[in-house]
Design an enzyme around this catalytic site. Structure first.
Site, PDB file in Angstrom:
ATOM      1  N   GLU A   1      14.695 -16.630 -13.821  1.00 16.72           N
ATOM      2  CA  GLU A   1      14.241 -15.243 -13.974  1.00 16.72           C
ATOM      3  C   GLU A   1      13.320 -15.119 -15.200  1.00 16.72           C
ATOM      4  OE1 GLU A   1      14.016 -12.756 -12.263  1.00 16.72           O
ATOM      5  OE2 GLU A   1      13.858 -11.055 -13.606  1.00 16.72           O
TER       6      GLU A   1
ATOM      7  N   GLU B   1       4.664 -13.718 -14.285  1.00 14.93           N
ATOM      8  CA  GLU B   1       4.099 -12.561 -13.579  1.00 14.93           C
ATOM      9  C   GLU B   1       3.391 -11.583 -14.494  1.00 14.93           C
ATOM     10  OE1 GLU B   1       6.629  -9.706 -11.368  1.00 14.93           O
ATOM     11  OE2 GLU B   1       8.258 -10.360 -12.648  1.00 14.93           O
TER      12      GLU B   1
ATOM     13  N   CYS C   1       0.833  -1.196   0.000  1.00 14.76           N
ATOM     14  CA  CYS C   1       0.000   0.000   0.000  1.00 14.76           C
ATOM     15  C   CYS C   1       0.871   1.250   0.000  1.00 14.76           C
ATOM     16  CB  CYS C   1      -0.932   0.079   1.200  1.00 14.76           C
ATOM     17  SG  CYS C   1      -1.899  -1.390   1.456  1.00 14.76           S
TER      18      CYS C   1
ATOM     19  N   TRP D   1      -3.035  -2.486  -1.582  1.00 13.21           N
ATOM     20  CA  TRP D   1      -2.727  -3.858  -2.018  1.00 13.21           C
ATOM     21  C   TRP D   1      -3.285  -4.739  -0.907  1.00 13.21           C
ATOM     22  CZ3 TRP D   1       0.306  -7.986  -0.189  1.00 13.21           C
ATOM     23  CH2 TRP D   1       0.574  -8.994  -1.119  1.00 13.21           C
TER      24      TRP D   1
ATOM     25  N   ASN E   1      -0.270   1.535   6.086  1.00 15.28           N
ATOM     26  CA  ASN E   1       0.529   0.585   5.304  1.00 15.28           C
ATOM     27  C   ASN E   1       1.181  -0.370   6.298  1.00 15.28           C
ATOM     28  OD1 ASN E   1       3.810   0.902   3.783  1.00 15.28           O
ATOM     29  ND2 ASN E   1       2.355  -0.746   3.586  1.00 15.28           N
ATOM     30  N   GLY E   2       0.925  -1.672   6.155  1.00 10.55           N
ATOM     31  CA  GLY E   2       1.508  -2.636   7.081  1.00 10.55           C
ATOM     32  C   GLY E   2       0.453  -3.658   7.486  1.00 10.55           C
TER      33      GLY E   2
ATOM     34  N   LYS F   1       9.473 -13.851 -15.037  1.00 11.27           N
ATOM     35  CA  LYS F   1       8.965 -12.724 -15.843  1.00 11.27           C
ATOM     36  C   LYS F   1       7.731 -13.155 -16.618  1.00 11.27           C
ATOM     37  CE  LYS F   1      10.536 -10.127 -14.393  1.00 11.27           C
ATOM     38  NZ  LYS F   1      11.616  -9.732 -13.509  1.00 11.27           N
TER      39      LYS F   1
ATOM     40  N   LYS G   1       4.872  -3.417  -6.513  1.00 13.64           N
ATOM     41  CA  LYS G   1       6.310  -3.263  -6.752  1.00 13.64           C
ATOM     42  C   LYS G   1       7.128  -3.383  -5.480  1.00 13.64           C
ATOM     43  CE  LYS G   1       9.742  -2.024  -9.464  1.00 13.64           C
ATOM     44  NZ  LYS G   1      10.166  -3.102 -10.367  1.00 13.64           N
TER      45      LYS G   1
ATOM     46  N   HIS H   1      14.588 -36.246 -14.364  1.00 10.44           N
ATOM     47  CA  HIS H   1      14.177 -36.707 -13.033  1.00 10.44           C
ATOM     48  C   HIS H   1      12.715 -36.374 -12.738  1.00 10.44           C
ATOM     49  CE1 HIS H   1      18.227 -37.894 -12.195  1.00 10.44           C
ATOM     50  NE2 HIS H   1      18.665 -36.703 -12.539  1.00 10.44           N
TER      51      HIS H   1
ATOM     52  N   ARG I   1       3.065   0.389  -5.412  1.00  8.19           N
ATOM     53  CA  ARG I   1       2.974  -0.302  -4.121  1.00  8.19           C
ATOM     54  C   ARG I   1       1.666  -1.076  -3.957  1.00  8.19           C
ATOM     55  NH1 ARG I   1       6.759   1.918  -0.675  1.00  8.19           N
ATOM     56  NH2 ARG I   1       5.709   1.029   1.100  1.00  8.19           N
TER      57      ARG I   1
HETATM   58  C1  F6R Z   1       9.685  -9.608 -10.051  1.00 10.04           C
HETATM   59  C2  F6R Z   1      10.017  -8.709  -8.967  1.00 10.04           C
HETATM   60  C3  F6R Z   1       9.969  -9.245  -7.579  1.00 10.04           C
HETATM   61  C4  F6R Z   1      10.985  -8.526  -6.681  1.00 10.04           C
HETATM   62  C5  F6R Z   1      10.821  -8.959  -5.227  1.00 10.04           C
HETATM   63  C6  F6R Z   1      11.867  -8.327  -4.334  1.00 10.04           C
HETATM   64  O1  F6R Z   1       9.812  -8.988 -11.295  1.00 10.04           O
HETATM   65  O2  F6R Z   1      10.285  -7.561  -9.172  1.00 10.04           O
HETATM   66  O3  F6R Z   1      10.170 -10.621  -7.548  1.00 10.04           O
HETATM   67  O4  F6R Z   1      12.268  -8.816  -7.144  1.00 10.04           O
HETATM   68  O5  F6R Z   1       9.547  -8.605  -4.777  1.00 10.04           O
HETATM   69  O6  F6R Z   1      11.802  -6.950  -4.407  1.00 10.04           O
HETATM   70  P1  F6R Z   1      13.035  -6.029  -4.044  1.00 10.04           P
HETATM   71  O7  F6R Z   1      14.090  -6.260  -5.079  1.00 10.04           O
HETATM   72  O8  F6R Z   1      12.509  -4.632  -4.079  1.00 10.04           O
HETATM   73  O9  F6R Z   1      13.504  -6.431  -2.680  1.00 10.04           O
END
Ligand code: F6R
Length: 609
Positions: free
Chosen positions: A482, A489, A2, A74, A99-100, A486, A604, A505, A27
């Protein structure tokens, strides 16, 4: 997660709050709301969906006021809905944004229900506002009532609180969630992140754990966790208000993918003299710390964790530095055993990830003497809580899917491998080789970006797929992980990554013509092994998509498509192979029509557990 914004000014704060919310949407973005005080009355508007929905509501039915608070959500407790959107209100007078997570909310709620409070949401936040209401009955003012309330709260919170009877004060506090105060001229603001307030100020006060602040038009008073008056410095931010512009790109993610050559050049800028990495880039006492360490423990989440996994190959293979990597949310509760003189390395784009912060704190409790963070946000909590810091300098990353933050993390980690590796078995020759490769990296990425058209065409085969497998070996296995993250998500296609040797396996059972198998195939010592793994897929009618070194000849028969990647040296190869996988996910998501920059259910900055 949030995002919170608030302000007290001599002008209408509603446009400032809305602009702030838009800048905080990374957020969370499932609902938004704001409340203002006008003529001793509280006015509140809330709407399901993104901030633009709230903006439309306010356009149709405007409210205004010189003091107010706002929130973009969020969901944690209670589904996304207007009723669960913040601000939450008690007695039509007091409004709170939060937020929290309040961990003892059930206990507080039971008591408040018995006192006759009516609950209109399923959130944990609502107990805070009723608790402030209760406390106000016996307190002198809102500030005292909030101080009283926070003593009863367990968990994490950043709060903005207003009372219609006291339109000259905005109360803010934080513990476990970030909150900054923006210092204007005859006006003060609060926000979860400086970026929200850059259009109105570049001067900030960072609240410490347990601080409670009262903001007036012309002054701010801050009390620390022990209720003593606290003097917190005003810090000038270097960020510019337009750093978060989308430019001519359709999505932030595409812009950020294309910014990678520049971002990595920024990462390297000023950190070498005569091609030699300067250790003071990590902090003034970095050399002393590096002299003492015997091992490295990397802690991170998500994409940042994948960066750590790549670094482990570099640390151990190139420099023989013992290195462990763990997902922060596991480490923090696992009761791990830390070897003496271990350097704790946290990696985080935001610097606010709750699990990573808690893992660092746990490591310190376990006796870790040295900590270093690799981070993209200078004013963040991780930066403030670490002994040494190496900023990635990727610039603001707005797309929820991390791209340039990841590749700059990798470049930064390579710098760390050089600095620490010098004390172990990294030879001068390998150091020079790595340095030369790093400086070539921006140019090499430019070349890989030329593959955009071919990858866009390739993505057309994916739009109808339900699943995908990603394969890699060695340092390219985390790159496959990775790639899978990507894809899932932003396109919502189920994707998994395997070290190619693991295929036989179990996952081989999944292979059929409908299962695309994306393989990362650089020209390195594991290539022959990888070729056998690709044959295993082909022989079972699988659809192979191979990102392959341009110097190689096709490796398998049957349903195979090849994207040739410019040849690069071994060490930086994982960074290069990341780019085509980012482009693939991006184009698949665009074709599927998903919300590329703000995929469903995500945010994010993950400031909750
Ligand atoms: C995926 C992504 C997340 C962040 C994760 C950690 O694209 O961005 O998996 O990498 O939430 O976030 P940070 O790097 O801000 O600690």
């Amino acid at each position: 997660m949030c995002g919170i914004v608030g302000g007290i000014a001599q002008r209408n704060v509603v446009p400032i709050l809305l602009e702030g919310l838009k800048r905080l949407e990374y957020r969370g973005y499932d609902s938004a709301g704001l409340a203002v005080i006008n003529n001793f009355e509280l006015y509140r508007k809330r709407e399901l969906g993104k901030v633009k929905e709230l903006e439309a509501l306010l356009h149709a039915d405007p409210i205004s006021g010189t003091i107010g608070i706002a929130h973009t959500r969020w969901a944690t407790h209670g589904k996304p809905s207007t009723a669960n959107a913040h601000p939450h209100v008690s007695g039509n007078k007091i409004a709170v944004v939060h937020n929290g997570i309040i961990e003892n909310y059930e206990q507080l709620k039971t008591a408040q229900l018995a006192q006759g409070h009516e609950f209109t949401s399923q959130t944990d936040t609502e107990v805070i506002v009723h608790e402030v209401f209760n406390a106000l009955q016996g307190a002198n003012n809102l500030l005292d009532a909030v101080k009283h309330t926070v003593r009863k709260l367990e968990g994490a919170y950043a709060l903005g609180i207003v009372n219609a009877d006291e339109p000259d004060v905005l109360v803010a506090c934080r513990k476990g969630s970030p909150l900054v105060i923006g210092v204007g001229i005859g006006e003060y603001f609060i926000a979860s992140d400086v970026a929200a307030l850059l259009p109105v100020t570049q001067r900030f006060i960072f609240l410490q754990e347990g601080d409670v602040a009262a903001l007036h038009l012309d002054s701010v008073e801050i009390y620390d966790a022990l209720d003593q008056v606290a003097n917190r410095p005003i810090i000038e931010s270097q960020l510019s208000p337009d750093a978060v512009d989308k430019g001519n790109y359709r999505h932030y993610m595409l812009k950020e993918i294309h910014e990678q050559p520049f971002a990595i050049a920024q990462t390297l800028e000023g950190r070498f003299i005569n091609n030699r990495l300067q250790e003071n880039s990590f902090g003034h006492n970095a050399s002393e710390v590096f002299d003492n360490i015997k091992a490295v423990q990397i802690l991170a989440c998500g994409t940042s964790y994948h960066a750590g996994l790549v670094a482990r190959y570099w640390f151990e293979e190139l420099a023989r530095v013992p290195c462990q990597v763990e997902v922060a949310s596991e480490f923090r509760y696992r009761k791990p055993v830390l070897a003496a003189d271990t350097l704790i390395v946290t990696i985080s784009q935001s610097g606010e990830t709750a699990d990573t912060l808690a893992a660092l704190q746990e490591a310190k409790k376990l006796g870790a003497k040295y900590s270093l963070t690799i981070c993209n946000v200078p004013e963040s909590s991780l930066v403030r809580e670490s002994d040494l810091v190496l900023m990635t300098r990727a610039g603001p990353e707005i797309g929820v899917a991390s791209t340039k933050a990841f590749t700059t993390q990798l470049a930064t980690l390579m710098l760390l491998v050089i600095a620490v590796g010098r004390r172990f078995h990294l030879t001068g020759q390998t150091e020079q080789k790595m340095t030369a490769q790093l400086f070539r990296l921006p140019g090499e990425i430019e070349k890989v970006l030329q593959l955009n058209g071919a990858i866009k065409r390739l993505s057309e085969q994916f739009a109808e797929k339900q699943h995908a497998l990603f394969l890699g070996r060695g340092a390219h296995y985390p790159i496959a992980m990775e790639g899978a993250l990507k894809l899932k998500e932003i396109s919502y296609i189920h994707a998994e990554a395997y070290p190619a040797g693991e295929l036989k396996h179990g996952p081989l059972a999944l292979i059929d013509a409908d299962m695309p198998v994306i393989t990362v195939a650089p020209n390195n010592s594991l290539l022959e092994k990888l070729k056998s793994n690709m044959q295993e897929v082909s022989a079972r009618g699988g659809q192979l998509i191979v990102f392959m070194d341009e110097t190689l000849v096709p490796v398998a028969e049957g349903n195979i498509q090849i994207i040739k990647v410019p040849q690069v040296e071994n060490e930086i190869s994982p960074i290069l192979y990341t780019i085509p996988l980012q482009l693939l996910s991006y184009h698949v998501a665009v074709l599927k029509g998903t919300d590329v920059d703000q995929p469903r259910n995500l945010a994010k900055s993950v400031t909750v557990e």
